[in-house]
Design a protein around this motif. Structure first.
Motif, PDB file in Angstrom:
ATOM      1  N   LEU A 178       0.876  -1.341   0.113  1.00 38.12           N
ATOM      2  CA  LEU A 178      -0.143  -0.015  -0.096  1.00 38.12           C
ATOM      3  C   LEU A 178       0.700   1.104  -0.084  1.00 38.12           C
ATOM      4  O   LEU A 178       0.237   2.520  -0.055  1.00 38.12           O
ATOM      5  N   ILE A 179       2.191   1.058   0.107  1.00 37.33           N
ATOM      6  CA  ILE A 179       2.851   2.330   0.351  1.00 37.33           C
ATOM      7  C   ILE A 179       3.040   3.055  -1.067  1.00 37.33           C
ATOM      8  O   ILE A 179       2.948   4.381  -1.140  1.00 37.33           O
ATOM      9  N   ALA A 180       2.935   2.351  -2.200  1.00 39.41           N
ATOM     10  CA  ALA A 180       2.674   3.106  -3.573  1.00 39.41           C
ATOM     11  C   ALA A 180       1.606   3.617  -3.843  1.00 39.41           C
ATOM     12  O   ALA A 180       1.285   4.783  -4.483  1.00 39.41           O
ATOM     13  N   ILE A 181       0.362   3.114  -3.263  1.00 39.75           N
ATOM     14  CA  ILE A 181      -0.856   3.585  -3.339  1.00 39.75           C
ATOM     15  C   ILE A 181      -0.704   4.915  -2.308  1.00 39.75           C
ATOM     16  O   ILE A 181      -1.410   5.896  -2.552  1.00 39.75           O
ATOM     17  N   GLN A 182      -0.408   4.915  -1.226  1.00 44.09           N
ATOM     18  CA  GLN A 182      -0.149   6.146  -0.459  1.00 44.09           C
ATOM     19  C   GLN A 182       0.679   7.310  -1.156  1.00 44.09           C
ATOM     20  O   GLN A 182       0.132   8.343  -1.192  1.00 44.09           O
ATOM     21  N   GLY A 183       1.746   7.014  -1.791  1.00 45.96           N
ATOM     22  CA  GLY A 183       2.373   7.883  -2.660  1.00 45.96           C
ATOM     23  C   GLY A 183       1.581   8.446  -3.743  1.00 45.96           C
ATOM     24  O   GLY A 183       1.566   9.678  -3.923  1.00 45.96           O
ATOM     25  N   ILE A 184       0.583   7.617  -4.488  1.00 45.44           N
ATOM     26  CA  ILE A 184      -0.011   8.112  -5.602  1.00 45.44           C
ATOM     27  C   ILE A 184      -1.100   9.036  -5.004  1.00 45.44           C
ATOM     28  O   ILE A 184      -1.380   9.961  -5.419  1.00 45.44           O
ATOM     29  N   GLY A 185      -1.579   8.454  -3.791  1.00 48.03           N
ATOM     30  CA  GLY A 185      -2.691   9.227  -3.130  1.00 48.03           C
ATOM     31  C   GLY A 185      -2.123  10.713  -2.748  1.00 48.03           C
ATOM     32  O   GLY A 185      -2.914  11.736  -2.705  1.00 48.03           O
ATOM     33  N   ALA A 186      -0.895  10.835  -2.110  1.00 49.09           N
ATOM     34  CA  ALA A 186      -0.313  12.143  -1.740  1.00 49.09           C
ATOM     35  C   ALA A 186      -0.217  13.086  -3.003  1.00 49.09           C
ATOM     36  O   ALA A 186      -0.412  14.267  -2.830  1.00 49.09           O
ATOM     37  N   VAL A 187       0.321  12.588  -4.188  1.00 49.83           N
ATOM     38  CA  VAL A 187       0.604  13.425  -5.370  1.00 49.83           C
ATOM     39  C   VAL A 187      -0.783  13.803  -5.740  1.00 49.83           C
ATOM     40  O   VAL A 187      -1.111  14.904  -6.106  1.00 49.83           O
ATOM     41  N   LEU A 188      -1.897  12.792  -5.841  1.00 53.52           N
ATOM     42  CA  LEU A 188      -3.067  13.509  -6.374  1.00 53.52           C
ATOM     43  C   LEU A 188      -3.850  14.274  -5.558  1.00 53.52           C
ATOM     44  O   LEU A 188      -4.575  15.206  -5.903  1.00 53.52           O
ATOM     45  N   LEU A 189      -3.478  14.099  -3.977  1.00 49.31           N
ATOM     46  CA  LEU A 189      -4.260  15.274  -3.308  1.00 49.31           C
ATOM     47  C   LEU A 189      -3.690  16.578  -3.389  1.00 49.31           C
ATOM     48  O   LEU A 189      -4.252  17.349  -3.230  1.00 49.31           O
ATOM     49  N   VAL A 190      -2.288  16.521  -3.534  1.00 49.64           N
ATOM     50  CA  VAL A 190      -1.664  17.764  -3.774  1.00 49.64           C
ATOM     51  C   VAL A 190      -2.314  18.495  -5.246  1.00 49.64           C
ATOM     52  O   VAL A 190      -2.614  19.690  -5.132  1.00 49.64           O
ATOM     53  N   MET A 191      -2.921  17.727  -6.168  1.00 51.23           N
ATOM     54  CA  MET A 191      -3.177  18.140  -7.621  1.00 51.23           C
ATOM     55  C   MET A 191      -4.431  18.799  -7.127  1.00 51.23           C
ATOM     56  O   MET A 191      -4.867  19.606  -7.694  1.00 51.23           O
ATOM     57  N   LEU A 192      -5.292  17.954  -6.478  1.00 50.22           N
ATOM     58  CA  LEU A 192      -6.712  18.301  -6.197  1.00 50.22           C
ATOM     59  C   LEU A 192      -6.552  19.687  -5.443  1.00 50.22           C
ATOM     60  O   LEU A 192      -7.509  20.308  -5.625  1.00 50.22           O
ATOM     61  N   ALA A 193      -5.767  19.578  -4.325  1.00 50.84           N
ATOM     62  CA  ALA A 193      -5.460  20.962  -3.615  1.00 50.84           C
ATOM     63  C   ALA A 193      -5.454  22.191  -4.267  1.00 50.84           C
ATOM     64  O   ALA A 193      -5.872  23.272  -4.275  1.00 50.84           O
ATOM     65  N   VAL A 194      -4.558  22.026  -5.461  1.00 51.16           N
ATOM     66  CA  VAL A 194      -4.170  23.088  -6.316  1.00 51.16           C
ATOM     67  C   VAL A 194      -5.459  23.602  -7.053  1.00 51.16           C
ATOM     68  O   VAL A 194      -5.901  24.578  -7.299  1.00 51.16           O
ATOM     69  N   LEU A 195      -6.273  22.459  -7.590  1.00 55.36           N
ATOM     70  CA  LEU A 195      -7.335  22.835  -8.104  1.00 55.36           C
ATOM     71  C   LEU A 195      -8.475  23.423  -7.328  1.00 55.36           C
ATOM     72  O   LEU A 195      -9.170  24.402  -7.712  1.00 55.36           O
ATOM     73  N   LEU A 196      -8.719  23.063  -6.045  1.00 54.96           N
ATOM     74  CA  LEU A 196      -9.735  23.420  -5.120  1.00 54.96           C
ATOM     75  C   LEU A 196      -9.019  24.807  -4.613  1.00 54.96           C
ATOM     76  O   LEU A 196     -10.040  25.743  -4.592  1.00 54.96           O
ATOM     77  N   GLY A 197      -7.705  25.026  -4.581  1.00 55.55           N
ATOM     78  CA  GLY A 197      -7.189  26.385  -4.448  1.00 55.55           C
ATOM     79  C   GLY A 197      -7.346  27.429  -5.281  1.00 55.55           C
ATOM     80  O   GLY A 197      -7.880  28.407  -4.872  1.00 55.55           O
ATOM     81  N   VAL A 198      -7.486  27.019  -6.624  1.00 58.49           N
ATOM     82  CA  VAL A 198      -7.986  27.954  -7.845  1.00 58.49           C
ATOM     83  C   VAL A 198      -9.405  28.482  -7.532  1.00 58.49           C
ATOM     84  O   VAL A 198      -9.719  29.678  -7.544  1.00 58.49           O
ATOM     85  N   ARG A 199      -9.989  27.318  -7.312  1.00 57.15           N
ATOM     86  CA  ARG A 199     -11.565  27.757  -7.221  1.00 57.15           C
ATOM     87  C   ARG A 199     -11.974  28.451  -5.897  1.00 57.15           C
ATOM     88  O   ARG A 199     -12.879  29.348  -6.050  1.00 57.15           O
ATOM     89  N   GLU A 200     -11.253  28.170  -4.934  1.00 55.52           N
ATOM     90  CA  GLU A 200     -11.435  28.840  -3.572  1.00 55.52           C
ATOM     91  C   GLU A 200     -10.816  30.352  -3.797  1.00 55.52           C
ATOM     92  O   GLU A 200     -11.503  31.435  -3.295  1.00 55.52           O
ATOM     93  N   ALA A 201      -9.743  30.431  -4.465  1.00 57.80           N
ATOM     94  CA  ALA A 201      -9.299  32.074  -4.613  1.00 57.80           C
ATOM     95  C   ALA A 201     -10.355  32.739  -5.339  1.00 57.80           C
ATOM     96  O   ALA A 201     -10.589  34.044  -4.913  1.00 57.80           O
ATOM     97  N   LYS A 202     -10.908  32.252  -6.369  1.00 60.13           N
ATOM     98  CA  LYS A 202     -11.984  32.974  -7.028  1.00 60.13           C
ATOM     99  C   LYS A 202     -13.349  33.361  -6.389  1.00 60.13           C
ATOM    100  O   LYS A 202     -13.892  34.548  -6.046  1.00 60.13           O
ATOM    101  N   ARG A 203     -13.499  32.473  -5.292  1.00 60.61           N
ATOM    102  CA  ARG A 203     -14.611  32.597  -4.330  1.00 60.61           C
ATOM    103  C   ARG A 203     -14.293  33.744  -3.260  1.00 60.61           C
ATOM    104  O   ARG A 203     -15.085  34.399  -2.915  1.00 60.61           O
TER     105      ARG A 203
END
Length: 441
Positions: A178-203
């Motif tokens: 599961l370590i690889a899954i955690q690593g993928i999850g961490a990367v995906l979460l950072v990407m999601l945080a960027v997208l949500l950050g862009v949306r939140e900045a507009k709001r």
């Protein structure tokens, strides 16, 4: 009759856990005992069932006991606080940086596997910053929950320990793939945080243009010092040494050179000797963290009694056979994947104990008849469920988080559920793609 009694035991246990009418230890111990007596088993047979179940879970219970105390001592030594402080300083003032930092903080703060610690460390420091920038505190909680959910896959966190009890596979052995899954999850979460950050900045910009403040406290500053290094200068001097101890423990767990329980015992002994040289102080540290360790280990041992009776009596096998005959033929071999897909929303209706000790054993028994390995079943049913841990009203740590941030459970679920569910499904798909969950057609 075995199926009827087995179903009754699971329904009663799950009902007690959901309604919180009893402590998990009480339900997991007494209900299967009464069921076994009603099914006609004698004292000697029940004792043998219990011994068999306890033998399987003792390594997990022992690991939890020492792991919880070890991470508690690491927290007392202030190991994680400088990293948290550095992240807070780096993210101040930029909405996208704040969302990314929040996701990273959630993962780092959850290294000890304790949800309460995660939220106690992060929410008081982050909340004034979110208010000052007119950012939604529900976004903060969702990102922290996702980060903590990803790192909740560690063997010293609760869910994987419960899965180890059900499968009989050591928690660290389950964790390595599961370590690889955690690593993928961490990367995906950072990407999601960027997208949500862009949306939140507009709001946030729209709210600022209208002169609206979410908190009425726009002049607040982020109390970075609240998560600063422990005040003791001795602790500060030992920070690098504590970091080395922490890394060595992780290396020992990943490599499997020694049993995980022994690794934590050694790590705890060294950490206590270095940070608290006085024997009285060492005992005080152990006493401080012993309640959490005792509760978790006791639940694991009670689960061993429950599973020992359910398995040894033949109830699980009987229920699995009857369930196989009822389910559509095409669905049965993939039941673990279907339930894994709904793992996150199932957190809303099943507690962690009910999910792992009530549902998982039955599903494992069903799909094993079609050649599905225990590990594949566990990965399918745990990945999505673990990611959704902190949207569950059955999570005490989440109630603590809501209290710290002065938020509402219903709004948190409405805000986070679809995003968390989608994230869990993507991680489940990644696990399938990497071969952690083989699919037979």
């Amino acid at each position: 009759m075995l199926t009827a009694v087995g179903v009754a035991i699971i329904v009663v246990v799950v009902g007690l856990l959901l309604t919180r009418r009893s402590n998990p230890i009480v339900g997991l111990t007494l209900v299967p005992l009464i069921g076994a007596v009603l099914a006609g088993f004698n004292v000697d047979q029940i004792g043998a069932f219990f011994s068999s179940g306890l033998l399987k879970v003792m390594p997990v219970a022992a690991m939890f006991m020492f792991a919880i105390v070890f991470f508690g001592v690491m927290q007392d030594a202030g190991l994680f606080r400088p990293l948290l402080r550095a992240m807070l300083v780096a993210t101040r003032g930029n909405v996208i940086a704040v969302t990314v930092g929040t996701a990273l903080l959630g993962m780092v703060a959850h290294l000890d596997g304790a949800g309460a610690t995660t939220f106690l460390l992060t929410i008081p420091a982050l909340l004034p910053l979110y208010r000052r920038l007119n950012m939604s505190p529900y976004l903060m909680l969702m990102l922290l929950a996702l980060g903590a959910g990803i790192f909740n896959m560690t063997p010293w966190a609760g869910p994987l320990g419960r899965a180890a009890v059900v499968s009989g596979i050591e928690a660290t052995e389950l964790w390595r793939p599961l370590i690889a899954i955690q690593g993928i999850g961490a990367v995906l979460l950072v990407m999601l945080a960027v997208l949500l950050g862009v949306r939140e900045a507009k709001r946030a910009r729209a709210l600022n243009t209208l002169g609206v403040s979410l908190s009425g406290a726009s002049d607040e500053t982020c109390p970075v010092d609240d998560v600063g290094v422990s005040k003791g200068s001795g602790h500060r001097r030992l920070m690098w040494l504590n970091g080395a101890i922490f890394v060595m423990v992780l290396v020992g767990l990943v490599t499997g050179a020694l049993p995980s329980t022994y690794v934590f015992m050694i790590g705890l002994a060294v950490a206590l000797s270095i940070n608290f040289p006085n024997a009285r102080d060492q005992i005080e540290r152990i006493k401080m963290h012993a309640p959490n360790a005792l509760v978790m280990s006791s639940i694991i041992m009670a689960a061993g009694a429950f599973l020992g009776i359910m398995d040894g009596s033949g109830m699980l096998k009987s229920m699995a056979g009857d369930l196989t005959r009822v389910l559509p033929t095409a669905l049965t071999p993939h039941l673990h994947l279907v339930l894994g897909f709904f793992g996150a929303p199932m957190e809303l209706v099943l507690s962690t104990d009910a999910y792992y000790f009530g549902l998982l054993p039955v599903v494992q028994e069903v799909v094993s008849n079609f050649g599905v390995s225990p590990s594949a079943t566990l990965y399918a049913m745990t990945i999505g469920n673990i990611v959704g841990t902190f949207i569950s009203p059955f999570s005490p740590a989440l109630w603590l988080a809501l209290g710290l941030a002065n938020l509402e459970m219903g709004r948190h679920i409405r805000y986070s559920l679809l995003t968390v569910w989608g994230f869990s499904v993507v991680l489940l798909a990644c696990a399938v793609a990497l071969g952690r969950i083989p699919i037979s057609m």
